[in-house]
Enzyme design. Sequence first.
Site, mmCIF file in Angstrom:
data_model
loop_
_atom_site.group_PDB
_atom_site.id
_atom_site.type_symbol
_atom_site.label_atom_id
_atom_site.label_comp_id
_atom_site.label_asym_id
_atom_site.label_seq_id
_atom_site.Cartn_x
_atom_site.Cartn_y
_atom_site.Cartn_z
ATOM 1 N N GLN A 131 0.765 -1.324 0.037
ATOM 2 C CA GLN A 131 -0.202 -0.036 -0.002
ATOM 3 C C GLN A 131 0.937 1.290 0.233
ATOM 4 O O GLN A 131 0.325 2.379 -0.546
ATOM 5 C CB GLN A 131 -0.946 0.084 1.223
ATOM 6 C CG GLN A 131 -2.066 -1.115 1.128
ATOM 7 C CD GLN A 131 -2.860 -1.004 2.216
ATOM 8 O OE1 GLN A 131 -2.596 -1.652 3.379
ATOM 9 N NE2 GLN A 131 -3.979 -0.431 2.311
ATOM 10 N N ARG A 160 3.481 0.069 12.983
ATOM 11 C CA ARG A 160 3.244 -1.261 12.508
ATOM 12 C C ARG A 160 3.268 -1.189 10.940
ATOM 13 O O ARG A 160 2.876 -0.479 10.247
ATOM 14 C CB ARG A 160 1.962 -1.885 12.920
ATOM 15 C CG ARG A 160 1.425 -3.062 11.956
ATOM 16 C CD ARG A 160 0.206 -3.498 12.541
ATOM 17 N NE ARG A 160 -0.122 -4.754 11.718
ATOM 18 C CZ ARG A 160 -1.169 -4.726 11.006
ATOM 19 N NH1 ARG A 160 -2.181 -3.865 11.106
ATOM 20 N NH2 ARG A 160 -1.600 -5.967 10.229
ATOM 21 N N HIS A 178 1.065 -9.129 4.395
ATOM 22 C CA HIS A 178 -0.306 -8.385 4.477
ATOM 23 C C HIS A 178 -0.531 -8.414 3.035
ATOM 24 O O HIS A 178 -0.527 -7.322 2.207
ATOM 25 C CB HIS A 178 0.319 -7.047 4.944
ATOM 26 C CG HIS A 178 -0.861 -5.977 5.074
ATOM 27 N ND1 HIS A 178 -1.095 -5.470 6.351
ATOM 28 C CD2 HIS A 178 -2.063 -5.864 4.471
ATOM 29 C CE1 HIS A 178 -2.235 -4.653 6.359
ATOM 30 N NE2 HIS A 178 -2.780 -4.913 5.332
ATOM 31 N N GLU A 224 -5.167 -10.591 8.893
ATOM 32 C CA GLU A 224 -6.727 -10.622 8.344
ATOM 33 C C GLU A 224 -6.852 -11.908 7.547
ATOM 34 O O GLU A 224 -7.209 -11.835 6.184
ATOM 35 C CB GLU A 224 -7.173 -9.492 7.544
ATOM 36 C CG GLU A 224 -7.127 -8.197 8.463
ATOM 37 C CD GLU A 224 -7.930 -6.846 7.852
ATOM 38 O OE1 GLU A 224 -8.158 -6.966 6.755
ATOM 39 O OE2 GLU A 224 -8.126 -5.888 8.426
ATOM 40 N N ASN A 258 -8.291 -6.073 14.087
ATOM 41 C CA ASN A 258 -8.536 -4.998 13.317
ATOM 42 C C ASN A 258 -10.032 -4.658 13.194
ATOM 43 O O ASN A 258 -10.856 -5.752 12.774
ATOM 44 C CB ASN A 258 -8.088 -5.206 11.672
ATOM 45 C CG ASN A 258 -6.521 -5.327 11.603
ATOM 46 O OD1 ASN A 258 -5.856 -5.058 12.654
ATOM 47 N ND2 ASN A 258 -5.953 -5.545 10.720
ATOM 48 N N TYR A 266 -13.324 -2.066 11.888
ATOM 49 C CA TYR A 266 -13.875 -0.778 11.428
ATOM 50 C C TYR A 266 -15.303 -0.457 11.506
ATOM 51 O O TYR A 266 -15.724 0.673 11.439
ATOM 52 C CB TYR A 266 -13.507 -1.016 9.853
ATOM 53 C CG TYR A 266 -11.957 -0.832 9.494
ATOM 54 C CD1 TYR A 266 -11.403 0.345 9.521
ATOM 55 C CD2 TYR A 266 -11.053 -1.905 9.295
ATOM 56 C CE1 TYR A 266 -9.910 0.424 9.247
ATOM 57 C CE2 TYR A 266 -9.929 -1.937 9.238
ATOM 58 C CZ TYR A 266 -9.167 -0.923 9.021
ATOM 59 O OH TYR A 266 -7.964 -0.765 9.033
ATOM 60 N N GLU A 319 -5.501 -2.404 13.957
ATOM 61 C CA GLU A 319 -5.973 -1.107 12.956
ATOM 62 C C GLU A 319 -7.291 -0.860 13.536
ATOM 63 O O GLU A 319 -8.079 -1.664 13.904
ATOM 64 C CB GLU A 319 -6.125 -1.994 11.668
ATOM 65 C CG GLU A 319 -4.907 -2.167 10.804
ATOM 66 C CD GLU A 319 -5.450 -2.600 9.446
ATOM 67 O OE1 GLU A 319 -6.421 -2.759 8.919
ATOM 68 O OE2 GLU A 319 -4.436 -3.480 8.755
ATOM 69 N N TRP A 340 -5.054 3.054 11.866
ATOM 70 C CA TRP A 340 -5.064 2.919 10.122
ATOM 71 C C TRP A 340 -5.527 4.223 9.647
ATOM 72 O O TRP A 340 -6.650 4.375 9.409
ATOM 73 C CB TRP A 340 -5.857 1.575 9.744
ATOM 74 C CG TRP A 340 -5.373 1.437 8.622
ATOM 75 C CD1 TRP A 340 -6.145 1.947 7.370
ATOM 76 C CD2 TRP A 340 -4.414 0.679 7.727
ATOM 77 N NE1 TRP A 340 -5.602 1.453 6.081
ATOM 78 C CE2 TRP A 340 -4.360 0.770 6.338
ATOM 79 C CE3 TRP A 340 -3.258 -0.081 8.460
ATOM 80 C CZ2 TRP A 340 -3.683 0.043 5.722
ATOM 81 C CZ3 TRP A 340 -2.531 -0.688 7.748
ATOM 82 C CH2 TRP A 340 -2.555 -0.547 6.255
ATOM 83 N N TRP A 368 -6.161 -0.945 -1.867
ATOM 84 C CA TRP A 368 -6.719 -2.081 -2.469
ATOM 85 C C TRP A 368 -7.454 -2.072 -3.763
ATOM 86 O O TRP A 368 -7.437 -1.014 -4.562
ATOM 87 C CB TRP A 368 -7.294 -3.254 -1.429
ATOM 88 C CG TRP A 368 -6.290 -3.364 -0.277
ATOM 89 C CD1 TRP A 368 -6.597 -2.887 0.996
ATOM 90 C CD2 TRP A 368 -4.964 -3.828 -0.273
ATOM 91 N NE1 TRP A 368 -5.205 -3.126 1.674
ATOM 92 C CE2 TRP A 368 -4.314 -3.769 0.919
ATOM 93 C CE3 TRP A 368 -4.267 -4.607 -1.185
ATOM 94 C CZ2 TRP A 368 -3.261 -4.411 1.250
ATOM 95 C CZ3 TRP A 368 -2.998 -5.017 -1.121
ATOM 96 C CH2 TRP A 368 -2.265 -4.865 0.402
ATOM 97 N N PHE A 377 -7.406 6.813 3.930
ATOM 98 C CA PHE A 377 -7.403 6.683 5.279
ATOM 99 C C PHE A 377 -6.430 7.290 6.142
ATOM 100 O O PHE A 377 -6.190 6.973 7.638
ATOM 101 C CB PHE A 377 -7.118 4.981 5.363
ATOM 102 C CG PHE A 377 -8.334 4.045 5.244
ATOM 103 C CD1 PHE A 377 -9.331 3.928 6.549
ATOM 104 C CD2 PHE A 377 -8.710 3.631 4.029
ATOM 105 C CE1 PHE A 377 -10.325 3.091 6.207
ATOM 106 C CE2 PHE A 377 -9.912 2.924 4.110
ATOM 107 C CZ PHE A 377 -10.707 2.623 4.961
HETATM 108 C C1 PNW Z 1 -7.869 -3.560 6.136
HETATM 109 N N1 PNW Z 1 -13.918 -5.721 4.663
HETATM 110 O O1 PNW Z 1 -8.508 -4.162 4.965
HETATM 111 C C2 PNW Z 1 -6.488 -3.788 5.771
HETATM 112 O O2 PNW Z 1 -5.822 -4.609 6.504
HETATM 113 C C3 PNW Z 1 -5.740 -2.521 5.231
HETATM 114 O O3 PNW Z 1 -4.593 -3.044 4.580
HETATM 115 C C4 PNW Z 1 -6.796 -1.936 4.727
HETATM 116 O O4 PNW Z 1 -6.230 -0.677 4.245
HETATM 117 C C5 PNW Z 1 -7.794 -1.297 5.681
HETATM 118 O O5 PNW Z 1 -8.246 -2.521 6.596
HETATM 119 C C6 PNW Z 1 -8.944 -0.564 5.140
HETATM 120 O O6 PNW Z 1 -9.618 -1.196 4.482
HETATM 121 C C7 PNW Z 1 -9.902 -4.665 5.022
HETATM 122 O O7 PNW Z 1 -14.516 -5.904 3.737
HETATM 123 C C8 PNW Z 1 -10.542 -4.676 3.746
HETATM 124 O O8 PNW Z 1 -14.486 -6.106 5.770
HETATM 125 C C9 PNW Z 1 -11.708 -5.265 3.699
HETATM 126 C C10 PNW Z 1 -12.369 -5.456 4.778
HETATM 127 C C11 PNW Z 1 -11.841 -5.300 6.210
HETATM 128 C C12 PNW Z 1 -10.597 -4.999 6.149
#
Ligand code: PNW
Length: 467
Positions: free
Chosen positions: A19, A76, A120, A166, A294, A296, A369, A416, A424, A432
Site C-alpha cells: 500500500q 506497524r 499483508h 486478516e 482490526n 472498522y 488497525e 490505520w 486495494w 485513510f
Molecule cells: C484492512 N472488509 O482491510 C487492511 O488490513 C488494510 O490493508 C486496509 O487498508 C484497511 O483495512 C482498510 O480497508 C480490510 O471488507 C478490507 O471487511 C476489507 C474489509 C476489512 C478490512
Amino acid sequence: MIKQFSTNFTWGTATSSYQIEGAHCKDGKGLTIWDVFSKTQGKVANGDTGDIACDHYHLYKEDVALMAKLGVKNYRFSISWARIMPNGYGKVNEKGIAFYSDLIDTLLAHGITPWVTLYHWDLPLALQMEYDGWLNPKIADFFAEYARVCFEAFGDRVNHWITINEAWVIAILGYGQGVFAPGRISTSEPYLAGHHILLAHAKAVDIYRKAFAHQKGKIGITNNCDWREPLTDKVEDQQAAERALLFFLGWFADPIYLGDYPQVMKDRLGDRLPSFTIEEKKLLYKSSDFFGLNHYTTLYASDIPEGTPIEEISVYGNGGISEDQYVQLTADKKWSKTSMGWAVVPWGLQKLLEWIHHRYDAPDIVITENGCAYDDTINEAGDCLDKQRIFYVESYLNACHTAMQNGVQLKGYFLWSLFDNFEWASGYEKRFGMVHVNFETLKRTPKASAYWYAQVMNQNGILTSDK
Ligand code: PNW
C-alpha cells in the site's frame, strides 16, 4: 478531563508494504499477486496500481523523521515477502533484507518501536503460479521458512511480530468473492485457504518459540472483525448475530484459543471445512501471545429462515457465501458512514472487545488497525481539516476506554493509517491517512487528525468534554 489509558499502553500507527512502498520491481524484488491483480482490467478503481504508491521505498528516511515529529512511538508495517525471497522460497535477496534492516535501524534511531507484519496480502507471484497460493498445504512450510529468514535478519531489533494480517479478508475477499487478489470465486476454497493460513501462522510461531526464544519477543496473528448486533431481541436473531461472529472471527480465533473450529461452522460446512490433526491442533493452541484485532464497523444481523432458496440469499448483500450462515446483514439508516460506506458505530467496538474478552478468557488485546476513510482535501491555506476523522477516532477510543473499565485487557491501539495509500480495490480514491499524500507530487501533509492524535499518544488518553 482526560480519560486515561493504562500504563504502558502501546500507541501507534500502521501501514502495509504494497500500500505504501512502490518500487514494485526494484532491487531484485519478485512480483506479487497484487502486482498482477492491480493490472487486471476492472479489478481496481481507476486502474490504479501500487507501482509507485507513496514511494516509501525511496522516501522512508523522511517518512520516519515525519513520524517522529508527530510523536509516533510505535509503527506497524509489513515486509513484502517477495523483496526477501523473490519467488517465495529458495534464494534470499540481500537488497530486500538491507531495505528493511535500514528501515528498522532508522525507526529505532528515532525512538520508534517496530511492529512487523510478515504477510499483508502481497504473496510472491511464483507461489501463486506454481502452487495455487494458499490452496496448497505446502505454503505453510514456505511461509514458515520465510518467517525464519526474517527472525534471523531482524529479530535482534524487532520484538513484536504479527504473522498474518486478516485471514478472513484473504480467504473471503481473495478466494470467495474474488474482489481481492488472487481474485478467485468459490464457496469452498475460502475454507481451504483459511486452513492453510492458520497452519502457516502456527508453524512460524513454532519456529520463533523454539529457535528464537532468546530474542524475547512477542508474536501473534491479527484478525479482523466487524461487530454483529442482533436486529431484534428474538432468540433467532441473537443466534444469527453470534453465528455471524463465529463465521467471521471464531473461524480463526477458536482454533488458537479454544483448540478447534467453531462447532457451528463444522455443522454447516461439512466437508468444505477441513479438519486439523491432533498434532496440528496442538501447534495452533495458544499460538498467539496477544489477540491482534482490526476493526472498522458494525451491522445488524438477523436470521434468514431455514430453507430460503440460495438464489434469494445472495441478494441480501453479504457476499456470495452467506448461505453458509443464513444471516442477513443490515445497517441502521441513522448511522453516519465513512467514504467506504462503512457505518460509524463506536459501541460496536466496545461490544466486540467484551465478546472477545469473555469468549477467549481475557486475552491481551492489541487493536492493530482502526480508522476511517473520508474525502479529505487540502484547503487554500495548505491544511487538511479532517474533523470527521477526529470524531471517528475519538469516539472509537472512548469505546475502548469503556471496555477497559469493564475489564477488557486492551494493551495497544494502532491507527490505520499513517498515510493515505493504495486502498486495494478502491485504489487511491479512499483516503485513510492521518497524513495526506498528494499522489502527483508525493507531498506529505499531516492532517488535523495527526496533530490531534499526537496529543492523545502524548497524554496517554483522550480529552473529553463530559465529566
Ligand atoms: C484492512 N472488509 O482491510 C487492511 O488490513 C488494510 O490493508 C486496509 O487498508 C484497511 O483495512 C482498510 O480497508 C480490510 O471488507 C478490507 O471487511 C476489507 C474489509 C476489512 C478490512
